[in-house]
Motif scaffolding. Structure first.
Motif, PDB file in Angstrom:
ATOM      1  N   ARG A   1       2.579   7.857  -0.359  1.00  0.00           N
ATOM      2  CA  ARG A   1       2.691   8.295   1.135  1.00  0.00           C
ATOM      3  C   ARG A   1       1.682   7.614   2.206  1.00  0.00           C
ATOM      4  O   ARG A   1       0.358   7.788   1.956  1.00  0.00           O
ATOM      5  CB  ARG A   1       2.286   9.645   1.079  1.00  0.00           C
ATOM      6  N   VAL A   2       2.038   6.975   3.154  1.00  0.00           N
ATOM      7  CA  VAL A   2       1.266   6.513   4.280  1.00  0.00           C
ATOM      8  C   VAL A   2       1.378   7.025   5.595  1.00  0.00           C
ATOM      9  O   VAL A   2       0.289   6.966   6.190  1.00  0.00           O
ATOM     10  CB  VAL A   2       2.004   4.781   4.284  1.00  0.00           C
ATOM     11  N   ALA A   3       2.201   7.921   5.774  1.00  0.00           N
ATOM     12  CA  ALA A   3       2.296   8.807   7.070  1.00  0.00           C
ATOM     13  C   ALA A   3       3.360   9.800   6.682  1.00  0.00           C
ATOM     14  O   ALA A   3       4.247   9.914   6.321  1.00  0.00           O
ATOM     15  CB  ALA A   3       2.852   7.614   8.072  1.00  0.00           C
ATOM     16  N   HIS A   4       3.086  11.007   7.396  1.00  0.00           N
ATOM     17  CA  HIS A   4       3.909  11.926   7.616  1.00  0.00           C
ATOM     18  C   HIS A   4       3.397  12.896   8.789  1.00  0.00           C
ATOM     19  O   HIS A   4       2.323  12.695   9.398  1.00  0.00           O
ATOM     20  CB  HIS A   4       3.958  12.867   6.479  1.00  0.00           C
TER      21      HIS A   4
ATOM     22  N   VAL B   1       2.721  16.082  -0.396  1.00  0.00           N
ATOM     23  CA  VAL B   1       1.819  15.074  -0.958  1.00  0.00           C
ATOM     24  C   VAL B   1       0.931  14.638   0.351  1.00  0.00           C
ATOM     25  O   VAL B   1       1.040  14.663   1.183  1.00  0.00           O
ATOM     26  CB  VAL B   1       2.709  13.752  -1.074  1.00  0.00           C
ATOM     27  N   HIS B   2      -0.482  14.699  -0.457  1.00  0.00           N
ATOM     28  CA  HIS B   2      -1.341  14.260   0.812  1.00  0.00           C
ATOM     29  C   HIS B   2      -1.241  12.602   1.150  1.00  0.00           C
ATOM     30  O   HIS B   2      -0.668  11.826   0.204  1.00  0.00           O
ATOM     31  CB  HIS B   2      -2.815  14.392   0.087  1.00  0.00           C
ATOM     32  N   LEU B   3      -1.682  12.369   2.167  1.00  0.00           N
ATOM     33  CA  LEU B   3      -1.773  10.837   2.673  1.00  0.00           C
ATOM     34  C   LEU B   3      -2.556   9.937   1.823  1.00  0.00           C
ATOM     35  O   LEU B   3      -3.647  10.437   1.148  1.00  0.00           O
ATOM     36  CB  LEU B   3      -2.547  10.834   3.917  1.00  0.00           C
ATOM     37  N   GLY B   4      -1.873   8.756   1.326  1.00  0.00           N
ATOM     38  CA  GLY B   4      -2.746   8.276   0.438  1.00  0.00           C
ATOM     39  C   GLY B   4      -2.367   8.234  -1.129  1.00  0.00           C
ATOM     40  O   GLY B   4      -2.700   7.324  -1.864  1.00  0.00           O
ATOM     41  N   GLU B   5      -1.592   9.442  -1.460  1.00  0.00           N
ATOM     42  CA  GLU B   5      -1.361   9.708  -2.861  1.00  0.00           C
ATOM     43  C   GLU B   5      -0.136   8.969  -3.429  1.00  0.00           C
ATOM     44  O   GLU B   5       1.062   8.731  -2.551  1.00  0.00           O
ATOM     45  CB  GLU B   5      -1.081  11.334  -3.030  1.00  0.00           C
ATOM     46  N   VAL B   6       0.089   8.699  -4.471  1.00  0.00           N
ATOM     47  CA  VAL B   6       1.273   8.307  -5.120  1.00  0.00           C
ATOM     48  C   VAL B   6       2.086   9.418  -5.615  1.00  0.00           C
ATOM     49  O   VAL B   6       1.757  10.291  -6.356  1.00  0.00           O
ATOM     50  CB  VAL B   6       0.912   7.239  -6.237  1.00  0.00           C
TER      51      VAL B   6
ATOM     52  N   ALA C   1       7.510  22.989  -7.159  1.00  0.00           N
ATOM     53  CA  ALA C   1       6.930  22.973  -8.502  1.00  0.00           C
ATOM     54  C   ALA C   1       5.525  22.160  -8.697  1.00  0.00           C
ATOM     55  O   ALA C   1       4.780  22.525  -9.475  1.00  0.00           O
ATOM     56  CB  ALA C   1       7.825  23.205  -9.738  1.00  0.00           C
ATOM     57  N   ARG C   2       5.641  20.973  -8.239  1.00  0.00           N
ATOM     58  CA  ARG C   2       4.590  20.044  -8.558  1.00  0.00           C
ATOM     59  C   ARG C   2       3.560  19.947  -7.127  1.00  0.00           C
ATOM     60  O   ARG C   2       2.667  19.245  -7.232  1.00  0.00           O
ATOM     61  CB  ARG C   2       5.184  18.716  -8.590  1.00  0.00           C
ATOM     62  N   ALA C   3       3.954  20.752  -6.143  1.00  0.00           N
ATOM     63  CA  ALA C   3       3.110  20.975  -5.016  1.00  0.00           C
ATOM     64  C   ALA C   3       1.773  21.545  -5.038  1.00  0.00           C
ATOM     65  O   ALA C   3       1.736  22.425  -5.834  1.00  0.00           O
ATOM     66  CB  ALA C   3       3.867  21.414  -3.755  1.00  0.00           C
ATOM     67  N   PRO C   4       0.674  20.966  -4.695  1.00  0.00           N
ATOM     68  CA  PRO C   4      -0.483  21.783  -4.502  1.00  0.00           C
ATOM     69  C   PRO C   4      -0.541  23.525  -4.174  1.00  0.00           C
ATOM     70  O   PRO C   4       0.536  23.529  -3.235  1.00  0.00           O
ATOM     71  CB  PRO C   4      -1.609  20.930  -3.646  1.00  0.00           C
ATOM     72  N   ALA C   5      -1.229  24.161  -4.339  1.00  0.00           N
ATOM     73  CA  ALA C   5      -1.532  25.555  -3.949  1.00  0.00           C
ATOM     74  C   ALA C   5      -1.353  25.450  -2.516  1.00  0.00           C
ATOM     75  O   ALA C   5      -2.316  24.789  -2.173  1.00  0.00           O
ATOM     76  CB  ALA C   5      -2.443  26.119  -4.825  1.00  0.00           C
TER      77      ALA C   5
END
Length: 776
Positions: A285-288, A300-305, A342-346
């Motif tokens: 993830r490079v931008a949102h 997904v956080h920026l910079g994460e795969v 289901a995989r997203a952070p709390a």
């Protein structure tokens, strides 16, 4: 058509006391307008006498809009207490109505919304499309003023204002409005035309309008405008992440409530794209961005795969190389949302309300770079086929910009790596100078340039200070710079004077360019070559189209060396001129490329004055002074590369140099050898005496036998012990292997084996043979 009946109550004096809803619908007059008025005022013409006598017949009434309304009336007397008529109950209905005319049918069945109002903006008639858009039957709208049928909003007030203007001025109006309608689930674009309706007398008796739903054309124009905006907003820099952020900024919030851009890791690095398989696809993830503060929709956080399974819309878009649309309720859409939540952070599960999305592959030059996802949450419209075409075009433009940025980053990284590998590292000025240097690549889109510098130790404790600049940017310029840098070191090893060295270097550049004059200009370069001798404290220098160096003397005075710079390398045909400058010990010499002082937005003389002032700033070291000069002289965003080389001169004192004039007679070799040995003893270098005796004996003997007077021997105690023998002949010896029965030819071979290095250099009066040996 529906048949309408009317009823009214009239007292004995002929004044209307009651008025039914059917009467209002037939005459357009409300009870408030009629009750209390004489019934005769409602007549368009006097009724026949027989009708009055029979209390029944056809009577012509005047409609509120001025038209005539024939009604079949029947009057029923209302008796009072004395059985005398106290009033009349009148009922009526239109005579048998004929079939609607073609014009009436056209009005009623028109696909556009059409309405007629009186001069007080009350509904008189509506067609089926108008009633459908309002969501209210016609009989509930007739006679009601427009403001009472809609919510109080800006577009409603504007509509009402236009109705009044047409009724008051009698001039038609055409305008566009973007608003909703009570039964529509989104806002629509309307092209509205209003015109006055005139009676037989020419007076305005009402207002008619037609509203055409131009939403498709409106959204097409919006998409085109967004594409035009994207052309200017995306790709403003050659940075991959910034380009992705610009794409998100264009689509949010006008086209999407949430958007994200995920790229393959190889796009951000130098690797080649891997082959795609049916397994989960890893994207970074490079931008949102989101229309909601904080971007709560991002799982997904920026910079994460993140890993996309093959069934997910983003993975399908990449594998199938097409736009994938998905709507709420579709199994694939719901499965993907559930799997991601289901995989997203709390605290990041905020996809409730997402009802439409598109996954668009980012493809450029036949290669897939990643995927862009757009989601609608607040916007009620689902994405349609036209939106997919628009998204594909937008993604195509953005992908080319991303690929350009990727290629630039890769070339820049390669050029910078090449530049760093070719530029000298760990420069040492021996005892002659103390040096410090900086290389600052520019951040422009042109790429890394061909600026370079070098410090080359020479024989006799001398040192060459070199700085140059190759025309152009990128890998070709860096490669040319490396070739020139190597050529300068090779020519410097021959110990050529600065002007002769530049002449040979000029021939090399011309040879590299070939016979094409355009290529000569393209491969052109500038160079400043200088040699400092710590024994004589003289700086000899020559330039090929390069800025002169700046000097700071020990007393703090500064000056720019006045010299005649020859043409840039590669031009050819003109000689180079060398000059000498005698420097006190501790002088500062600043060599630099033109990027330090030349810029299109500033005066070169002013920049040179700033450089001279910056060189006098008190600092702890030459390294700190380099940083201080760059900070003071360079603009915030330099448009060219900069190389800066600072050298503080040193001098070798008389206690470290010994010189003897040698009589050109072989019998004096022993005396010369003895004098050299005694000098080594005085310096405390007895351990070097044996090798030095052999070197002196061989070199002096060769000078006497093969050279020409005057002959001179010089010993220099520097970081090495240097033995120099000069004579008046310009013929230089060369090392060769002696044959088994040769009586001579082994002297230089012996010198080469006993010393660290040896060589010869031409001088104005002949030549000098030298040899260096390490100190004990």
């Amino acid at each position: 058509m529906e048949r309408v009946s009317a009823a009214a109550i009239v007292d004995a004096q002929g004044v209307v006391k009651g008025w039914s809803e059917g009467a209002r619908r037939l005459t357009g007059r409300t009870a408030e307008e009629v009750v209390g008025r004489p019934a005769r005022d409602l007549l368009a013409e006097e009724p026949p006498p027989q009708t009055m006598a029979a209390l029944t017949g056809t009577v012509v009434l005047r409609h509120r809009d001025g038209s005539e309304v024939p009604l079949t009336l029947r009057a029923h007397a209302v008796l009072g207490e004395d059985s005398a008529p106290d009033g009349y109950m009148i009922t009526g209905e239109p005579p048998d109505a004929p079939e609607p005319t073609l014009a009436e049918r056209a009005f009623q069945q028109a696909s556009m919304s059409m309405s007629i109002f009186d001069t007080q903006q009350r509904y008189l008639r509506l067609n089926d499309a108008a009633c459908q858009g309002m969501g209210i039957p016609e009989d509930l709208l007739i006679g009601r003023p427009f403001p009472a049928t809609v919510e109080d909003a800006e577009h409603s007030r504007g509509f009402h204002w236009h109705l009044r203007q047409v009724a008051e001025t009698g001039r038609p109006v055409r305008y566009e409005s973007f608003t909703g309608a009570p039964v529509l689930n989104r806002e629509h674009a309307w092209s509205i035309e209003m015109w006055p309706v005139r009676g037989t007398s020419g007076d305005v008796v009402g207002t008619a309008l037609a509203a055409f739903d131009s939403s498709d054309q409106y959204w097409a124009r919006q998409r085109l405008a967004l594409l035009n905006e994207a052309a200017a907003a995306i790709g403003t820099t050659l940075d991959v992440v910034r380009t992705a952020e610009e794409l998100v900024g264009v689509v949010v919030p006008r086209f999407a409530d949430f958007a994200s851009v995920d790229l393959f890791d190889w796009v951000l690095g130098a690797e080649e794209p891997p082959a795609l398989s049916g397994t989960d696809i890893a994207l970074r993830r490079v931008a949102h961005g989101s229309a909601t503060e904080g971007t709560p929709e991002a799982a997904v956080h920026l910079g994460e795969v993140d890993y996309y399974p093959p069934f997910s819309p983003p993975a399908r878009a990449i594998l199938e190389s097409r736009v994938v649309q998905s709507q709420a309720g579709e199994p694939a859409f719901m499965r993907w949302v559930q799997e991601r939540d289901a995989r997203a952070p709390a605290g990041r599960r905020h996809r409730v309300g997402a009802h439409s999305m598109m996954a668009v592959p980012l493809r450029a030059r036949g290669t897939t770079l990643g995927v862009a996802v757009v989601v609608r949450i607040r916007q009620s419209d689902d994405y349609v086929a036209d939106d997919a075409v628009f998204a594909e075009e937008l993604a195509s433009r953005a992908a080319v910009c991303v690929d350009n940025a990727r290629r630039f980053a890769r070339e820049r990284t390669t050029a910078l790596s090449l530049q760093h590998n070719l530029l000298p590292r760990g420069l040492s000025g021996q005892a002659a100078v103390e040096v410090a240097h900086r290389y600052r690549p520019c951040g422009s889109q042109a790429g890394i340039g061909g600026d370079w510098f070098d410090v080359i130790p020479l024989s006799g404790s001398r040192v060459a200070l070199v700085v140059g600049d190759v025309v152009g940017h990128g890998i070709p310029s860096s490669a040319t710079m490396g070739r020139l840098c190597t050529a300068v070191r090779t020519l410097a090893d021959v110990d050529l004077p600065p002007d002769e060295l530049l002449t040979h270097l000029d021939d090399l550049v011309t040879h590299l360019a070939g016979d094409d004059t355009d290529e000569v200009a393209e491969l052109g370069a500038t160079c400043l070559y200088s040699v400092y001798d710590p024994v004589t404290r003289r700086l000899t220098l020559a330039a090929a189209g390069h800025p002169p160096p700046a000097l700071v003397l020990p007393d703090g005075t500064t000056q720019v060396v006045e010299m005649n710079a020859g043409p840039p390398l590669g031009v050819g045909g003109l000689p180079f001129e060398a000059m000498d400058v005698e420097l006190p010990e501790g002088s500062l010499v600043a060599l630099y490329t033109d990027g330090l002082i030349e810029d299109r937005d500033r005066d070169i003389d002013h920049a040179t004055a700033e450089l001279c002032r910056a060189l006098t700033a008190p600092t702890e070291s030459l390294d700190a002074l380099c940083d201080s000069v760059l900070k003071a002289v360079l603009p915030e965003d330099p448009s060219d590369d900069v190389a800066l080389l600072l050298a503080r001169t040193r001098a070798l004192g008389a206690d470290r140099i010994a010189t003897w004039d040698v009589t050109p007679d072989p019998e004096h070799v022993a005396a010369t050898r003895q004098a050299a040995t005694e000098q080594l003893t005085a310096w405390g270098l007895d351990e070097a005496a044996f090798v030095t005796e052999l070197v002196v004996s061989e070199l002096v003997t060769n000078a006497i036998r093969y050279g020409a007077p005057p002959i001179q021997l010089r010993l220099i105690r520097d970081r090495t012990l240097i033995c120099e023998v000069s004579d008046g002949s310009s013929t230089s010896p060369h090392l060769r292997r002696a044959h088994a029965y040769d009586e001579g030819g082994r002297g230089l071979l012996l010198v080469a084996q006993l010393t660290q290095r040896w060589g010869s250099r031409q001088t104005d009066s002949g030549k000098t043979i030298w040899a260096e040996q390490p100190l004990p």
